[in-house]
Design an enzyme around this catalytic site. Structure first.
Site, PDB file in Angstrom:
ATOM      1  N   CYS A 146      -5.588   1.722  -3.243  1.00 43.83           N
ATOM      2  CA  CYS A 146      -4.192   1.757  -3.687  1.00 43.83           C
ATOM      3  C   CYS A 146      -3.736   3.173  -4.072  1.00 43.83           C
ATOM      4  O   CYS A 146      -2.635   3.594  -3.726  1.00 43.83           O
ATOM      5  CB  CYS A 146      -3.961   0.788  -4.842  1.00 43.83           C
ATOM      6  SG  CYS A 146      -5.135   0.912  -6.195  1.00 43.83           S
ATOM      7  N   ASP A 187       4.716  -1.058  -4.483  1.00 43.90           N
ATOM      8  CA  ASP A 187       3.358  -1.565  -4.677  1.00 43.90           C
ATOM      9  C   ASP A 187       2.500  -1.316  -3.431  1.00 43.90           C
ATOM     10  O   ASP A 187       2.768  -1.877  -2.360  1.00 43.90           O
ATOM     11  CB  ASP A 187       3.423  -3.065  -4.980  1.00 43.90           C
ATOM     12  CG  ASP A 187       2.122  -3.601  -5.567  1.00 43.90           C
ATOM     13  OD1 ASP A 187       1.072  -3.007  -5.280  1.00 43.90           O
ATOM     14  OD2 ASP A 187       2.176  -4.600  -6.308  1.00 43.90           O
ATOM     15  N   HIS A 193      -0.393  -2.408  -2.838  1.00 46.99           N
ATOM     16  CA  HIS A 193      -1.360  -3.478  -2.618  1.00 46.99           C
ATOM     17  C   HIS A 193      -0.909  -4.490  -1.561  1.00 46.99           C
ATOM     18  O   HIS A 193      -1.645  -5.435  -1.251  1.00 46.99           O
ATOM     19  CB  HIS A 193      -1.637  -4.212  -3.940  1.00 46.99           C
ATOM     20  CG  HIS A 193      -2.109  -3.295  -5.029  1.00 46.99           C
ATOM     21  ND1 HIS A 193      -1.248  -2.740  -5.951  1.00 46.99           N
ATOM     22  CD2 HIS A 193      -3.343  -2.820  -5.321  1.00 46.99           C
ATOM     23  CE1 HIS A 193      -1.938  -1.971  -6.777  1.00 46.99           C
ATOM     24  NE2 HIS A 193      -3.212  -1.999  -6.417  1.00 46.99           N
TER      25      HIS A 193
END
Length: 584
Positions: A417, A541, A543
């Site tokens: 990440c 994000d 992820h």
């Protein structure tokens, strides 16, 4: 009858940034007795050496955008009739006066040698422009055969041939053709020829996965068709036998294809007859820009003459496109003098790049072949609890690309990440023109940390996490920039740093990587209530593991506003704030 007057709001905002009294010129498009002012230039005496003035600047504008008026900022003295002499788009040139102290604009049309006040000035935005006008991008190549440095003369001859109608236009999306002869479709508008509704969808349509970020532009693509066969010989010419003269002497020759890439800003209701003339004008402007660079190379007596390549730009804060031509192979260092001149005459910030290769505009039709999404946060609607009167809201400035798990056919699910957040930050510096290095792979990032002595050699090709400190090290090493680090010992303390983030996005405008004891994210903006101290964060994000599907990313919250509860109360956080370098 005096024209109606519209002024793009971007012009007003740019005028606020010109802090001294000065004169200048206005540029706009005239259609259906309405003058729409799109941009302006200012008179800079030291631009003479760079050979850019208010008339040559017009060559950088899309076809149909012409010099249309005179501008006075503050208290200026100038004889207006003399200033109006280069304006031929209208019989009634515009005079605009802008006052710093009152932020007031006065507009006058010059009618029958007198200034007539314009009482109804309509201020419009870019969406209004898109409802009336559309860009046409015309591309192709012209054969260029020259000898003994007569390139400029050959280009002038090419312009004459183009102006005489020896080209055709092909709109491949609708398989429509446009020629300069009596068989052209008459009294049919561009809207009808191309079924313009197919192109015009507004600026954002999340349900269909469409996004139009500020730096991504819609344009109708068109191709140049060249007339290869010659004209039918007249009776006078066929009476004589051809004569061939042979002269034996050395000479330099050049034979190549000249790349043409033009822009026109046309009203969607323009007739096919007028459209042909506009597109021809766009080609002539393109070739004139190329001529100027060839002349520049001859003046400098460069050992090898380089072909010039047109590139399109849309500087931040502008509401329109500009075309600049650079010789092939020139670096940003080679073009700095020319770019400085453009900054000065357009009144642009001298600390930020706008015309580097990395600043080149992205066209929506081209971006569809790129799997990486650009600026997904612009598809998010701001609700009342984000933009109420007590809140200050600041977001990332400019463009970035969204990097997340599983891209590039690389499985980093569960550990990559921070690497992906770093890639997003590097993409920002690339798209703002600060660097031309490629997006670093996970291995490149790891090797960088090993080479600088931060990690052992077995770190390369591992699946070990990195944090904000390592991200800062890599950014400093790869991009030669500085970073700042903000620390929060708990998730609850992150909100207390919101004023710092507000200042960062206002001054620096770069994406922020946040990590620590838990997962890494990218912060793209902050909304801070100065009364209650409540903060909300615009999060990208890394992820996410799915395809580049904008509705899923926005509707499922992979890019969206998060409250303070998003941060874990028992975790520490470090934020890496990349600093924008000062350079053009």
């Amino acid at each position: 009858m005096a024209p109606q007057l519209q002024i793009l709001s971007n012009v007003i905002e740019r005028l606020k940034n010109v802090k001294h009294d000065i004169t200048g010129y206005l540029y706009g498009v005239m259609y259906n007795n309405t003058l729409t002012v799109l941009t302006f230039s200012i008179n800079i005496s030291d631009n003479i050496e760079a050979n850019i003035n208010h008339t040559t600047l017009q060559l950088h504008m899309p076809a149909e955008v012409y010099l249309c008026g005179v501008l006075h900022i503050g208290h200026c003295e100038e004889k207006l009739p003399d200033a109006f002499q280069d304006i031929d788009i209208t019989d009634n040139p515009l005079f605009l006066r802008y006052m710093h102290d009152t932020l007031n604009i006065e507009a006058y049309f010059y009618i029958h040698l007198k200034l007539e006040s314009v009482n109804d000035v309509k201020i419009i935005n870019e969406d209004d422009i898109r409802r009336e006008f559309i860009y046409i991008r015309l591309r192709g190549s012209l054969p260029l055969i020259a000898q003994n440095d007569n390139i400029v003369e050959v280009l002038e001859e090419s312009r004459k041939n183009i102006a005489s109608g020896k080209i055709g236009i092909h709109f491949s999306s609708k398989n429509a053709f446009l020629f300069n002869h009596e068989n052209n479709l008459k009294d049919i508008s561009l809207r009808e020829i191309l079924d313009i509704s197919d192109y015009y969808e507004g600026t954002t349509n999340v349900k269909r996965g469409i996004i139009r970020p500020a730096g991504v532009v819609d344009a109708v693509n068109a191709n140049i068709l060249l007339k290869l066969s010659g004209d039918r010989l007249s009776e006078d010419r066929i009476k004589y036998a051809p004569v061939l003269q042979y002269v034996k002497r050395p000479f330099n020759s050049l034979e190549c294809n000249l790349f043409i890439d033009t822009l026109s800003l046309v009203n969607i209701n323009v007739s096919s007859m007028d459209l042909y003339g506009i597109l021809v004008e766009s080609m002539c402007r393109n070739i004139k820009l190329v001529e100027r660079w060839f002349e520049n190379q001859f003046q400098r007596s460069e050992s090898s003459i380089k072909l010039s390549i047109p590139i399109h730009f849309k500087p931040q804060g502008f509401g329109h496109l500009l075309t600049v031509v650079y010789p092939s192979g020139y670096t940003d260092k080679d073009t700095i003098e020319y770019r400085e001149s453009l900054h000065k005459i357009l009144g642009l910030d001298m600390t930020k790049p706008y015309f580097r290769y990395g600043n080149a505009v992205k066209f929506y039709s081209d971006s569809q072949t790129d799997s990486i999404l650009i600026n997904p946060h612009e598809a998010i609607s701001r609700n009342d609890d984000i933009i109420n009167s007590n809140r200050k809201v600041k977001t990332v400035q400019g463009l970035y690309s969204y990097h997340h798990y599983m891209q590039d056919n690389f499985d980093d699910n569960g550990w990559g990440c921070a690497y992906r957040s770093l890639q997003t930050i590097v993409s920002w510096f690339r798209l703002q023109g600060y660097t031309d290095i490629p997006i670093p792979s996970h291995r490149t990032i790891q090797k960088c940390l090993v080479d600088m002595g931060d990690k052992p050699s077995n770190f390369v090709n591992s699946k070990q996490w990195i944090g904000s400190t390592e991200v800062g090290f890599v950014l400093e090493n790869l991009l030669d920039i500085s970073v700042k680090i903000l620390c929060a010992s708990t998730g609850e303390e992150v909100s207390s740093l919101a004023p710092n983030l507000l200042h960062h996005f206002q001054i620096q405008g770069t994406p922020v990587m946040i990590g620590g004891g838990v997962l890494a994210h990218t912060i793209l903006g902050v909304s801070y209530d100065e009364v209650t101290g409540d903060a909300k964060f615009l999060i990208l994000d890394p992820h996410y593991t799915g395809p580049e599907h904008l509705p899923t990313i926005v509707n499922k919250g992979w890019c969206g506003w998060k409250s303070k509860d998003f941060w874990k109360k028992d975790a520490f956080y470090n934020m890496c704030l990349p600093q924008r370098p000062i350079r053009i």
